[in-house]
Motif scaffolding. Structure first.
Motif, PDB file in Angstrom:
ATOM      1  N   GLN A   1       0.827  -1.207   0.000  1.00 49.34           N
ATOM      2  CA  GLN A   1       0.000   0.000   0.000  1.00 49.34           C
ATOM      3  C   GLN A   1       0.866   1.265   0.000  1.00 49.34           C
ATOM      4  O   GLN A   1       2.019   1.242   0.442  1.00 49.34           O
ATOM      5  CB  GLN A   1      -0.921   0.003   1.217  1.00 49.34           C
ATOM      6  CG  GLN A   1      -1.980  -1.072   1.197  1.00 49.34           C
ATOM      7  CD  GLN A   1      -2.847  -1.036  -0.028  1.00 49.34           C
ATOM      8  OE1 GLN A   1      -3.485  -0.031  -0.308  1.00 49.34           O
ATOM      9  NE2 GLN A   1      -2.865  -2.117  -0.795  1.00 49.34           N
TER      10      GLN A   1
ATOM     11  N   PRO B   1       4.144   2.401  -7.215  1.00 45.97           N
ATOM     12  CA  PRO B   1       2.749   1.911  -7.265  1.00 45.97           C
ATOM     13  C   PRO B   1       2.719   0.413  -7.561  1.00 45.97           C
ATOM     14  O   PRO B   1       2.383  -0.022  -8.663  1.00 45.97           O
ATOM     15  CB  PRO B   1       2.144   2.724  -8.409  1.00 45.97           C
ATOM     16  CG  PRO B   1       3.297   3.013  -9.319  1.00 45.97           C
ATOM     17  CD  PRO B   1       4.513   3.143  -8.444  1.00 45.97           C
TER      18      PRO B   1
ATOM     19  N   ASN C   1      -0.730  -0.920  -8.683  1.00 47.16           N
ATOM     20  CA  ASN C   1      -1.507  -0.011  -9.543  1.00 47.16           C
ATOM     21  C   ASN C   1      -0.752   0.382 -10.803  1.00 47.16           C
ATOM     22  O   ASN C   1      -1.090   1.363 -11.449  1.00 47.16           O
ATOM     23  CB  ASN C   1      -1.875   1.256  -8.763  1.00 47.16           C
ATOM     24  CG  ASN C   1      -2.767   0.962  -7.578  1.00 47.16           C
ATOM     25  OD1 ASN C   1      -3.707   0.179  -7.696  1.00 47.16           O
ATOM     26  ND2 ASN C   1      -2.470   1.554  -6.429  1.00 47.16           N
ATOM     27  N   SER C   2       0.252  -0.378 -11.156  1.00 50.10           N
ATOM     28  CA  SER C   2       1.072  -0.089 -12.326  1.00 50.10           C
ATOM     29  C   SER C   2       1.106  -1.312 -13.229  1.00 50.10           C
ATOM     30  O   SER C   2       1.279  -2.442 -12.750  1.00 50.10           O
ATOM     31  CB  SER C   2       2.495   0.291 -11.907  1.00 50.10           C
ATOM     32  OG  SER C   2       3.379   0.260 -13.000  1.00 50.10           O
ATOM     33  N   THR C   3       0.967  -1.100 -14.523  1.00 49.45           N
ATOM     34  CA  THR C   3       1.045  -2.225 -15.458  1.00 49.45           C
ATOM     35  C   THR C   3       2.450  -2.813 -15.509  1.00 49.45           C
ATOM     36  O   THR C   3       2.641  -3.939 -15.963  1.00 49.45           O
ATOM     37  CB  THR C   3       0.636  -1.771 -16.869  1.00 49.45           C
ATOM     38  OG1 THR C   3       1.454  -0.654 -17.267  1.00 49.45           O
ATOM     39  CG2 THR C   3      -0.827  -1.357 -16.903  1.00 49.45           C
TER      40      THR C   3
ATOM     41  N   ALA D   1       2.836  -4.460 -11.327  1.00 47.03           N
ATOM     42  CA  ALA D   1       1.782  -5.269 -10.708  1.00 47.03           C
ATOM     43  C   ALA D   1       2.077  -6.767 -10.790  1.00 47.03           C
ATOM     44  O   ALA D   1       1.980  -7.484  -9.790  1.00 47.03           O
ATOM     45  CB  ALA D   1       0.439  -4.951 -11.355  1.00 47.03           C
TER      46      ALA D   1
ATOM     47  N   THR E   1      -5.768  -8.094  -5.838  1.00 44.22           N
ATOM     48  CA  THR E   1      -6.329  -7.114  -6.771  1.00 44.22           C
ATOM     49  C   THR E   1      -7.855  -7.133  -6.720  1.00 44.22           C
ATOM     50  O   THR E   1      -8.510  -6.937  -7.739  1.00 44.22           O
ATOM     51  CB  THR E   1      -5.858  -7.400  -8.205  1.00 44.22           C
ATOM     52  OG1 THR E   1      -6.347  -8.694  -8.616  1.00 44.22           O
ATOM     53  CG2 THR E   1      -4.351  -7.396  -8.303  1.00 44.22           C
TER      54      THR E   1
ATOM     55  N   ASN F   1      -9.999  -5.063  -5.603  1.00 38.89           N
ATOM     56  CA  ASN F   1     -10.650  -3.818  -6.009  1.00 38.89           C
ATOM     57  C   ASN F   1     -10.743  -3.695  -7.526  1.00 38.89           C
ATOM     58  O   ASN F   1     -11.660  -3.067  -8.060  1.00 38.89           O
ATOM     59  CB  ASN F   1      -9.891  -2.612  -5.451  1.00 38.89           C
ATOM     60  CG  ASN F   1      -9.982  -2.532  -3.942  1.00 38.89           C
ATOM     61  OD1 ASN F   1     -10.915  -3.074  -3.340  1.00 38.89           O
ATOM     62  ND2 ASN F   1      -9.011  -1.878  -3.318  1.00 38.89           N
ATOM     63  N   ASP F   2      -9.764  -4.270  -8.207  1.00 41.35           N
ATOM     64  CA  ASP F   2      -9.717  -4.255  -9.670  1.00 41.35           C
ATOM     65  C   ASP F   2      -9.206  -5.614 -10.116  1.00 41.35           C
ATOM     66  O   ASP F   2      -8.020  -5.764 -10.435  1.00 41.35           O
ATOM     67  CB  ASP F   2      -8.791  -3.133 -10.161  1.00 41.35           C
ATOM     68  CG  ASP F   2      -8.738  -3.035 -11.676  1.00 41.35           C
ATOM     69  OD1 ASP F   2      -9.624  -3.613 -12.332  1.00 41.35           O
ATOM     70  OD2 ASP F   2      -7.802  -2.395 -12.203  1.00 41.35           O
TER      71      ASP F   2
ATOM     72  N   GLY G   1      -5.833  -6.656 -11.902  1.00 39.17           N
ATOM     73  CA  GLY G   1      -4.897  -5.539 -11.954  1.00 39.17           C
ATOM     74  C   GLY G   1      -5.252  -4.523 -13.016  1.00 39.17           C
ATOM     75  O   GLY G   1      -6.231  -4.677 -13.752  1.00 39.17           O
ATOM     76  N   PRO G   2      -4.462  -3.450 -13.120  1.00 40.60           N
ATOM     77  CA  PRO G   2      -4.744  -2.409 -14.116  1.00 40.60           C
ATOM     78  C   PRO G   2      -4.619  -2.956 -15.535  1.00 40.60           C
ATOM     79  O   PRO G   2      -3.619  -3.575 -15.889  1.00 40.60           O
ATOM     80  CB  PRO G   2      -3.669  -1.345 -13.831  1.00 40.60           C
ATOM     81  CG  PRO G   2      -2.585  -2.073 -13.102  1.00 40.60           C
ATOM     82  CD  PRO G   2      -3.272  -3.152 -12.318  1.00 40.60           C
TER      83      PRO G   2
END
Length: 297
Positions: A133, A153, A156-158, A161, A241, A243-244, A247-248
């Motif tokens: 986090q 990140p 939160n990064s391609t 992640a 992941t 929340n998403d 991943g992104p």
């Protein structure tokens, strides 16, 4: 009973053998083979869990191979395999090789390495998610901030992640691989090493000419076992992941997570079954290729 009494001893042994094998055979037919056959049949049908099954032919496979998301997920799955398997085996071998020489608190240290393998994957994933986090929550970013290093990140990064999820997945299976490697090392006769010392063979030559060749059966087992594990990775990705999911931009989504979402979010069971058949084929081909390449000639 009359027929049984007339059988010879060898025939009675055969009857008892098949009688004892009947339970596991029935178990595998009911629990393994029937669901597999049913999944293959379902991949040619349309079904939403509630209505009747309708024959769809090759529509699910045509949809699958023309789906750009599938190819992205397919690539992610092989990234987990290509990066995770060699990295985990290399780290496990290095630890096992040196731990085998340790005598002080050997059992305690070995148990500490094995502990992550016994820990719930869900709990472990959430702990690592906390580590990743941003400031002020995440342990890693707080540590970086202490030294004036910009935040990363992780989830939160391609770019970051997938490696961020792969790291705890490797760590989780490390203990099992270390134990298996140590068992393989202990099985090597010490006479080989004694002869090498007498002949003045270097440590590197001993490793490459004695240890690794004699560890080949162990390495083959761990390569196949680890490959199957990384191709079926799910728990870490799903929980880290949530929340998403994936991943992104689906940068961490594996094939198993895609199957889960297709089946239980979209309720497209036929399409999910087609994805499952592809995963089964990949697992089978990869395992057979590895066994063929690494087997003793």
């Amino acid at each position: 009973m009359g027929i049984y009494k007339r059988l010879t001893i060898s025939q009675k042994q055969i009857v008892w053998a098949w009688g004892l094998l009947a339970i596991p055979i029935v178990f595998y037919v009911v629990v393994r083979f029937y669901p597999t056959a049913n999944a293959i049949l379902l991949s040619f049908q349309e079904w939403n869990l509630l209505g009747a099954r309708n024959w769809a032919g090759l529509d699910n496979y045509a949809k699958l191979f023309s789906d750009p998301t599938f190819w992205k997920v397919f690539g992610n799955t092989f990234l987990y395999l290509i990066l995770g398997t060699p990295a985990s085996l290399l780290v496990a071998f290095v630890i096992a090789f040196h731990l085998d020489k340790v005598r002080f608190m050997h059992g305690t240290i070995r148990a500490l390495y094995f502990l992550p393998f016994m820990t719930s994957a869900v709990a472990m994933a959430w702990v690592w998610r906390w580590f990743y986090q941003p400031v002020p929550i995440g342990v890693f970013n707080n540590t970086l901030a202490t030294f004036g290093i910009p935040q990363i990140p992780f989830l939160n990064s391609t770019t970051y992640a997938l490696p961020s999820i792969l790291a705890p997945a490797i760590w989780a299976g490390l203990g099992f691989q270390v134990i298996i490697f140590m068992a393989g090392l202990r099985a090597i006769p010490q006479t080989y090493y004694e002869a090498a010392r007498i002949d003045g063979v270097s440590a590197w030559e001993t490793l490459t000419e004695i240890t690794l060749p004699l560890l080949k059966p162990t390495i083959v087992f761990l390569v196949v076992f680890s490959s199957i594990g990384f191709l079926r990775i799910f728990d870490h990705v799903f929980n880290m992941t949530s929340n998403d999911p994936g991943g992104p931009l689906n940068s961490t989504k594996p094939l198993v997570l895609m199957i889960y979402e297709t089946a239980f979010d979209s309720f497209d069971m036929g399409y999910a079954a087609a994805q499952t058949v592809v995963l089964f084929a990949v697992l089978l081909v990869v395992s057979l290729l590895q066994l063929r390449v690494m087997r003793d000639r």
